[in-house]
Design an enzyme around this catalytic site. Sequence first.
Site, mmCIF file in Angstrom:
data_model
loop_
_atom_site.group_PDB
_atom_site.id
_atom_site.type_symbol
_atom_site.label_atom_id
_atom_site.label_comp_id
_atom_site.label_asym_id
_atom_site.label_seq_id
_atom_site.Cartn_x
_atom_site.Cartn_y
_atom_site.Cartn_z
ATOM 1 N N GLU A 112 -7.825 -1.155 33.615
ATOM 2 C CA GLU A 112 -7.228 -2.337 34.239
ATOM 3 C C GLU A 112 -8.285 -3.355 34.658
ATOM 4 O OE1 GLU A 112 -4.186 -2.777 34.107
ATOM 5 O OE2 GLU A 112 -3.122 -0.869 34.210
ATOM 6 N N HIS A 136 -5.000 -0.987 43.216
ATOM 7 C CA HIS A 136 -3.777 -0.718 42.462
ATOM 8 C C HIS A 136 -3.352 0.727 42.702
ATOM 9 C CE1 HIS A 136 -0.763 -0.473 39.416
ATOM 10 N NE2 HIS A 136 -1.493 0.239 38.571
ATOM 11 N N HIS A 138 0.291 3.636 42.864
ATOM 12 C CA HIS A 138 1.627 3.954 42.362
ATOM 13 C C HIS A 138 2.487 4.588 43.462
ATOM 14 C CE1 HIS A 138 -0.123 4.495 37.988
ATOM 15 N NE2 HIS A 138 -0.203 3.239 38.423
ATOM 16 N N GLU A 166 7.106 -5.288 61.521
ATOM 17 C CA GLU A 166 5.743 -5.782 61.346
ATOM 18 C C GLU A 166 5.517 -6.488 60.013
ATOM 19 O OE1 GLU A 166 2.626 -2.910 61.105
ATOM 20 O OE2 GLU A 166 3.777 -1.538 59.845
ATOM 21 N N HIS A 207 6.338 0.417 37.865
ATOM 22 C CA HIS A 207 4.955 0.879 37.680
ATOM 23 C C HIS A 207 4.224 1.126 39.002
ATOM 24 C CE1 HIS A 207 0.995 0.415 35.199
ATOM 25 N NE2 HIS A 207 0.705 0.944 36.378
#
Length: 268
Positions: A112, A136, A138, A166, A207
């Site tokens: 990525e 990143h 998941h 919040e 994803h």
Amino acid sequence: MEKVISEFIKLCSDGYALGWHERNGGNLSYRMKDEDVKETRHLMKKEGRHYDLPLSCSGLSGEYFLITGSGKYMRNVSLAPEENIGIIRLDDDGKGYTILWGLENGAKPTSEIPTHLLNHEVRKKVSGDTNRVIYHAHPANITALSYTIEPDAKTLTRILWQSETECAVVFPEGVGILDWMMPGSVEIGVETSRLIGKYRAVVWAFHGIFGCGDTLDEAFGLIHTIEKAAEIYLKAKSAGIIRSIKDEDLVSLASYFSVNLNTEFIEN
């Protein structure tokens, strides 16, 4: 272990402990400060493996990054840092990079990397050079939530703002969402960087999520907050939602905490 590397490893371990990094899922990069480079200079090779990039990132020319490796497991980062993460330096023209530490045995940075670098380039500009982390992960709940709505930032943001008090304070600009695209491609990197200029977090439908921050703690905390709000929403939805935080309460909250709420996402 040098402080900057230890802190980087800790985030990898914390994300894995929360179940956000199955197998080799997820990746992390940190744009190093001058003092970080100085602290780790003794670890770096004078000449390392060089690779070309599939795009040019001239706004990051000469920058150093700590980054996770392609195909590497977050659960193994603390056990063998040199095999699973590394330090890279972008070329002076931003068209390639050299591995100066870590990523041993022929490993390369995350697949990525186009998205990471494009996001770093954008966030460096819009934050006034303060944002340094792209993360990143998941997380299950925010990913599951993306199956229940159209890929619309307003719809997603309102769900999250109304699910946990919040949220409007932590991400008053909202959260972006990108419909499914091929991961690892330059195209998804371009589209994510377009959104991350406006939102500090962008969901990849079906994803996971990308988030950014000035520090590792800030980026991790942003995603953690979003994931918890998604979990609350899904639990409340399954039980039957009969009420939620009102728009006037969101506006009052933003005023009280002196944050600039995205009024495009307020309906009355």
